[in-house]
Scaffold this motif. Structure first.
Motif, short mmCIF file in Angstrom:
data_model
loop_
_atom_site.label_atom_id
_atom_site.label_comp_id
_atom_site.label_asym_id
_atom_site.label_seq_id
_atom_site.Cartn_x
_atom_site.Cartn_y
_atom_site.Cartn_z
N MET A 25 -91.37 -28.22 -6.80
CA MET A 25 -90.59 -28.14 -5.58
C MET A 25 -90.16 -29.54 -5.18
O MET A 25 -90.96 -30.48 -5.23
CB MET A 25 -91.36 -27.50 -4.44
CG MET A 25 -90.55 -27.42 -3.15
SD MET A 25 -91.34 -26.49 -1.85
CE MET A 25 -90.85 -24.85 -2.33
N ALA A 26 -88.90 -29.66 -4.82
CA ALA A 26 -88.37 -30.93 -4.33
C ALA A 26 -87.71 -30.64 -2.99
O ALA A 26 -87.17 -29.55 -2.77
CB ALA A 26 -87.35 -31.50 -5.31
N ALA A 27 -87.75 -31.60 -2.10
CA ALA A 27 -87.18 -31.40 -0.78
C ALA A 27 -86.47 -32.66 -0.30
O ALA A 27 -86.80 -33.78 -0.71
CB ALA A 27 -88.28 -31.02 0.21
N CYS A 28 -85.50 -32.45 0.57
CA CYS A 28 -84.81 -33.57 1.21
C CYS A 28 -84.21 -33.06 2.51
O CYS A 28 -84.10 -31.85 2.73
CB CYS A 28 -83.72 -34.14 0.30
SG CYS A 28 -82.37 -33.01 -0.06
N TYR A 29 -83.83 -34.00 3.37
CA TYR A 29 -83.14 -33.60 4.58
C TYR A 29 -81.73 -33.13 4.24
O TYR A 29 -81.09 -33.66 3.34
CB TYR A 29 -83.08 -34.75 5.58
CG TYR A 29 -84.40 -35.03 6.26
CD1 TYR A 29 -85.00 -34.07 7.06
CD2 TYR A 29 -85.04 -36.25 6.10
CE1 TYR A 29 -86.22 -34.30 7.68
CE2 TYR A 29 -86.25 -36.50 6.72
CZ TYR A 29 -86.83 -35.52 7.51
OH TYR A 29 -88.03 -35.76 8.12
N LYS A 30 -81.25 -32.13 4.96
CA LYS A 30 -79.95 -31.53 4.68
C LYS A 30 -78.82 -32.55 4.73
O LYS A 30 -77.86 -32.45 3.96
CB LYS A 30 -79.68 -30.40 5.67
CG LYS A 30 -78.43 -29.62 5.37
CD LYS A 30 -78.29 -28.41 6.25
CE LYS A 30 -77.08 -27.58 5.83
NZ LYS A 30 -77.08 -26.30 6.53
N ASP A 31 -78.92 -33.54 5.59
CA ASP A 31 -77.84 -34.52 5.70
C ASP A 31 -77.92 -35.62 4.64
O ASP A 31 -77.09 -36.52 4.62
CB ASP A 31 -77.79 -35.13 7.10
CG ASP A 31 -79.01 -35.98 7.44
OD1 ASP A 31 -80.01 -35.93 6.70
OD2 ASP A 31 -78.96 -36.69 8.46
N ASN A 32 -78.89 -35.53 3.73
CA ASN A 32 -79.01 -36.52 2.65
C ASN A 32 -78.35 -35.95 1.39
O ASN A 32 -79.01 -35.46 0.47
CB ASN A 32 -80.49 -36.84 2.40
CG ASN A 32 -80.68 -37.98 1.45
OD1 ASN A 32 -79.80 -38.30 0.66
ND2 ASN A 32 -81.85 -38.59 1.50
N ALA A 33 -77.04 -36.03 1.37
CA ALA A 33 -76.27 -35.44 0.27
C ALA A 33 -76.61 -36.06 -1.08
O ALA A 33 -76.61 -35.36 -2.10
CB ALA A 33 -74.77 -35.58 0.55
N ALA A 34 -76.90 -37.35 -1.12
CA ALA A 34 -77.22 -38.01 -2.39
C ALA A 34 -78.50 -37.44 -3.00
O ALA A 34 -78.55 -37.17 -4.20
CB ALA A 34 -77.35 -39.51 -2.19
N SER A 35 -79.52 -37.24 -2.19
CA SER A 35 -80.78 -36.67 -2.70
C SER A 35 -80.57 -35.23 -3.15
O SER A 35 -81.08 -34.82 -4.20
CB SER A 35 -81.87 -36.75 -1.65
OG SER A 35 -82.29 -38.07 -1.47
N ALA A 36 -79.85 -34.45 -2.37
CA ALA A 36 -79.59 -33.06 -2.75
C ALA A 36 -78.84 -33.00 -4.07
O ALA A 36 -79.16 -32.19 -4.95
CB ALA A 36 -78.79 -32.36 -1.65
N LYS A 37 -77.86 -33.87 -4.25
CA LYS A 37 -77.10 -33.91 -5.50
C LYS A 37 -78.00 -34.27 -6.68
O LYS A 37 -77.90 -33.67 -7.76
CB LYS A 37 -75.96 -34.93 -5.37
CG LYS A 37 -75.07 -35.00 -6.58
CD LYS A 37 -73.94 -35.99 -6.36
CE LYS A 37 -73.09 -36.13 -7.61
NZ LYS A 37 -72.02 -37.11 -7.43
#
Length: 70
Positions: A25-37
């Motif tokens: 499982m990986a997680a990031c804040y929704k507004d952190n587009a770079a991490s989500a990508k």
């Protein structure tokens, strides 16, 4: 923008796979587009969004399949 985050995530996922894990499982804040990508580039599939109890920000949780046949 030089691929460092992707490389670090890949190393972690490889290590967990070597330890016998089949998913991570990986997680990031929704507004952190770079991490989500970065997470999605390594196969992450969005599982859910929830609110951080400390600051109210939206957290996105992803599952990454670690099996070699996927």
């Amino acid at each position: 923008r030089q691929g460092h985050a992707t490389a670090r995530v890949a190393m972690g996922l490889e290590r967990w796979a070597e330890m016998g894990m089949t998913r991570a499982m990986a997680a990031c804040y929704k507004d952190n587009a770079a991490s989500a990508k970065t997470i999605m580039k390594k196969g992450g599939v969005l599982e859910r969004e929830l609110s951080d109890p400390h600051n109210g920000w939206i957290i996105q949780q992803y599952w990454v399949d670690l099996r070699p046949d996927c």
